[in-house]
Design a protein around this motif. Structure first.
Motif, PDB file in Angstrom:
ATOM      1  N   ALA A  47     -79.752  -6.115 -87.003  1.00 34.38           N
ATOM      2  CA  ALA A  47     -79.295  -6.946 -85.875  1.00 34.38           C
ATOM      3  C   ALA A  47     -78.293  -6.172 -85.018  1.00 34.38           C
ATOM      4  O   ALA A  47     -78.340  -6.225 -83.784  1.00 34.38           O
ATOM      5  CB  ALA A  47     -78.662  -8.234 -86.395  1.00 34.38           C
TER       6      ALA A  47
ATOM      7  N   GLN B 218     -74.575 -12.845 -84.925  1.00 34.86           N
ATOM      8  CA  GLN B 218     -75.088 -12.720 -86.296  1.00 34.86           C
ATOM      9  C   GLN B 218     -74.300 -11.720 -87.135  1.00 34.86           C
ATOM     10  O   GLN B 218     -74.530 -11.609 -88.337  1.00 34.86           O
ATOM     11  CB  GLN B 218     -76.561 -12.288 -86.256  1.00 34.86           C
ATOM     12  CG  GLN B 218     -77.463 -13.257 -85.532  1.00 34.86           C
ATOM     13  CD  GLN B 218     -78.907 -12.772 -85.514  1.00 34.86           C
ATOM     14  OE1 GLN B 218     -79.351 -12.057 -86.416  1.00 34.86           O
ATOM     15  NE2 GLN B 218     -79.651 -13.168 -84.486  1.00 34.86           N
TER      16      GLN B 218
ATOM     17  N   ARG C 254     -78.075  -7.612 -91.312  1.00 36.50           N
ATOM     18  CA  ARG C 254     -76.913  -7.294 -90.493  1.00 36.50           C
ATOM     19  C   ARG C 254     -77.059  -5.976 -89.737  1.00 36.50           C
ATOM     20  O   ARG C 254     -76.818  -5.917 -88.531  1.00 36.50           O
ATOM     21  CB  ARG C 254     -75.674  -7.254 -91.402  1.00 36.50           C
ATOM     22  CG  ARG C 254     -74.354  -7.144 -90.690  1.00 36.50           C
ATOM     23  CD  ARG C 254     -73.210  -7.470 -91.646  1.00 36.50           C
ATOM     24  NE  ARG C 254     -73.309  -6.684 -92.860  1.00 36.50           N
ATOM     25  CZ  ARG C 254     -72.689  -5.522 -93.064  1.00 36.50           C
ATOM     26  NH1 ARG C 254     -71.918  -5.026 -92.118  1.00 36.50           N
ATOM     27  NH2 ARG C 254     -72.818  -4.859 -94.196  1.00 36.50           N
TER      28      ARG C 254
END
Length: 393
Positions: free
Chosen positions: A235, A271, A232
């Motif tokens: 991204a 995402q 996470r």
């Protein structure tokens, strides 16, 4: 513009207090101000000092500029603090003794400064930053080896908050030095994500110099060097780099590159949930805001694209105030170009309500307000008052 009268300030405080269902006694307790002073301020019998007004604003959960519309204390604090910030970082690579704060105190204050940065409360940052930076630098040099990376992270975050103050107030040379300090600390943190974040902030130097092609090159190199978006945080960090690359590509009039980076940012935003990652907001809403930024950056020929991106949508209140106000300022620019002066003025007013300090210091606010004064006669008195507040006249 003339300073607000004590009566005006008192009326605003009383209005916000009642809206939050506070008694005067409760507000006094929450703001650490005496009950007698709260009563005197609300009656207009006493003008609060900058420190008292900020304590009251904090207790009410509003930006201090909602209580005081003249530039006043915040601008004074910033301009008084800039030389002290410069002095604090002059010898950042040298050891000057031990920090006055414990590491946990330092971490708490650095976190508060980041919170204020995202809320565009630059006066509050300026008030604490010289001493905070000095201690963060001392801790960087004095920390045991096991704490070195942590100390470097704190210093990088403190430098970023200080940079926000310098950059937003046009102190671009100091901003560049603070970014150098942030990059220096990020290298010592040995954290690729923090280094990528420093590259994101470094883009400010290219924006300030209007060296947009060079800024795009620097950001694309940072994207290539950043960790793959396998989790996470990585991204989000890479997505933020793409987001900023899209904006600077638009300023360079490179529509193809802007579109490519915006597509990548959109993909990565799918995402992660909208949130703040390593001090930068990223997620689907942030990318949508940047769609407007990109269209406005490309110029008047893309005004319909900007208006479509913002059509029947508003950023949620959970987003950082600085980002939300930026959206409304850029939307106002597109609306001005489209010949929609009433809508443009409305957007500027929303930006001001969201983040007054950020809106007042944004150069586009003054530019748009000046242009509207020339061509927009409806609501002329309110527009003139706004333009004076923004320093446009």
């Amino acid at each position: 513009m003339p300073p607000d009268s004590p009566q005006e300030i008192g009326r605003r405080i009383a209005s916000f207090r009642r809206a939050r269902r506070f008694t005067q006694t409760a507000l006094a307790a929450a703001s650490y101000v005496s009950y007698a002073m709260i009563r005197a301020i609300e009656r207009g019998a006493r003008r609060p000092s900058d420190e008292v007004l900020e304590s009251i604003a904090d207790a009410l959960g509003v930006d201090v500029a909602r209580l005081r519309t003249d530039p006043g204390g915040s601008e004074r604090r910033v301009h008084q603090a800039l030389p002290a910030i410069s002095e604090a970082i002059a010898g950042y690579d040298l050891a000057f003794g031990l920090p006055k704060r414990r590491s946990d105190e330092l971490a708490h204050e650095v976190a508060m400064a980041q919170k204020w940065r995202l809320a565009a409360q630059y006066g509050r940052i300026a008030a604490v930053m010289p001493g905070l930076l000095a201690d963060a630098i001392r801790y960087m040099h004095a920390a045991p080896s096991a704490e070195q990376r942590y100390a470097a992270q704190l210093l990088a975050s403190a430098a970023r908050s200080a940079d926000a103050v310098a950059y937003k107030h046009g102190a671009f040379d100091l901003s560049a030095r603070l970014i150098d300090l942030m990059r220096w600390a990020a290298e010592r943190a040995d954290d690729p994500l923090m280094q990528a974040t420093a590259a994101y902030v470094r883009a400010e130097t290219f924006f300030a110099a209007r060296a947009h092609a060079g800024g795009l090159m620097a950001l694309e190199r940072a994207i290539d060097a950043s960790p793959p978006p396998g989790e996470r945080r990585s991204a989000a960090v890479r997505g933020a780099l793409h987001m900023r690359a899209a904006v600077i590509a638009a300023r360079a009039q490179n529509a193809a590159a802007a579109d490519t980076h915006l597509v990548q940012a959109t993909h990565l935003s799918g995402q992660v949930a909208e949130g703040t990652y390593l001090g930068t907001a990223f997620g689907p809403e942030s990318v949508r805001i940047h769609e407007v930024s990109v269209a406005v950056g490309l110029g008047r020929d893309y005004v319909e694209q900007a208006l479509r991106a913002a059509a029947e949508w508003a950023p949620s209140p959970s987003l950082p105030s600085e980002r939300r106000s930026g959206f409304y300022i850029e939307l106002a620019k597109a609306q001005e170009w489209a010949g929609l002066p009433a809508e443009a003025f409305s957007s500027l007013r929303v930006a001001r309500a969201v983040a007054p300090q950020h809106t007042r210091e944004h150069p586009w606010t003054r530019e748009i307000a000046r242009n509207l004064l020339c061509f927009y006669r409806s609501d002329a008195e309110a527009l003139t008052h706004f333009a004076r507040w923004a320093g446009a006249v």
